[in-house]
Design an enzyme around this catalytic site. Sequence first.
Site, PDB file in Angstrom:
ATOM      1  N   SER A  46       0.829  -1.203   0.000  1.00  0.00           N
ATOM      2  CA  SER A  46       0.000   0.000   0.000  1.00  0.00           C
ATOM      3  C   SER A  46       0.870   1.263   0.000  1.00  0.00           C
ATOM      4  CB  SER A  46      -0.971  -0.045   1.183  1.00  0.00           C
ATOM      5  OG  SER A  46      -1.978   0.916   1.063  1.00  0.00           O
ATOM      6  N   HIS A  85      -8.089  -4.876  -0.838  1.00  0.00           N
ATOM      7  CA  HIS A  85      -6.926  -4.134  -0.379  1.00  0.00           C
ATOM      8  C   HIS A  85      -6.658  -4.494   1.083  1.00  0.00           C
ATOM      9  CE1 HIS A  85      -4.081  -0.737  -0.531  1.00  0.00           C
ATOM     10  NE2 HIS A  85      -4.337  -0.659   0.770  1.00  0.00           N
ATOM     11  N   ASP A 127      -9.873  -3.602  -5.308  1.00  0.00           N
ATOM     12  CA  ASP A 127      -9.075  -2.550  -4.682  1.00  0.00           C
ATOM     13  C   ASP A 127      -9.172  -1.295  -5.545  1.00  0.00           C
ATOM     14  OD1 ASP A 127      -7.153  -0.920  -3.532  1.00  0.00           O
ATOM     15  OD2 ASP A 127      -5.526  -2.384  -3.684  1.00  0.00           O
TER      16      ASP A 127
END
Length: 309
Positions: free
Chosen positions: A151, A280, A250
């Site tokens: 991320s 995600h 995501d």
Amino acid sequence: MAVKRMMRVALRALSYTDIEAKESKRLHRAVIRVRGLHFGKLPYQKWDHVVSYENHNIPVRIFSPDEGAQSLLIFFHGGGWVAGNVDGYNRICANMANMTGSTVVSVDYRLAPEYRFPAAPEDCYRVAREIFLHTDYLKVPTEKITLIGDSAGGNLAAAVSLMARDRGEFLPERQILIYPSTYSDHTQKSPYASVRSNGTKYLLTSKRIHDYLELYKASDEDLQNPYFAPLASKDFSRQPRTLILTAEYDPLRDEAEDYGLRLKEAGNLVEVHRIPGALHGFFSLPPVFSQVREAYRLILEFLNDGRKA
């Protein structure tokens, strides 16, 4: 393929409600600290270290599998640049060390909004520089060192690779970007369809990404800085061999995959794999989840230079 109910429940337990970002960051940080707790015997060696840079120290935590390691992963954690620390990623880094057989160096970079861009990438760069230029400490050759992040941490790994090329002090040979943030616009004006199709109902929302970026940036000029948003780069050449893992549901999916395409078009060796049925944040779950096992299978194959894990 539908999102697995257990994955949704597990990730929700590790997430937090969609309240205003400035008020929620303390809660988010507390949740991540709890997520890192371990119970019982630890199946790895762990110790803390610091890298000194200018007027501050950058803490790192080092995880090594019991049987030792011949390779090293420099790990930059997620959390939207405003949450996360080495404590909260203990379990994830321990799993990473055990699943890959690598030493893992987890970097406790400075967080926004107390420290805005470029504090985080500068801290990550300084730790990577220290490791690449002083391989005697962990006794791993530079060709066995890989940058990895999830991320916001994937964003930072990509930024460090660009910084390393531009500054010429070292150059990583490999990077692993796990559902990275690579672009600066997550509003309805975004050119990436996944921001709209996955941006409202899958835990990480496009609004939350926008709020994170607002806390992270120091000025609007940062939006065009490739160390802030790697897709803003005008030069994608001379980058490491790259593995990009994305999640099907995501909002960051399409921009991450586009970053892989830009790298490939510039002549770099790139693999991009979309994990079906994943949300995600799935990489933070234990390996009992099939999506996590698949991610590690791809990571091991990548680290073994294409040989099956």
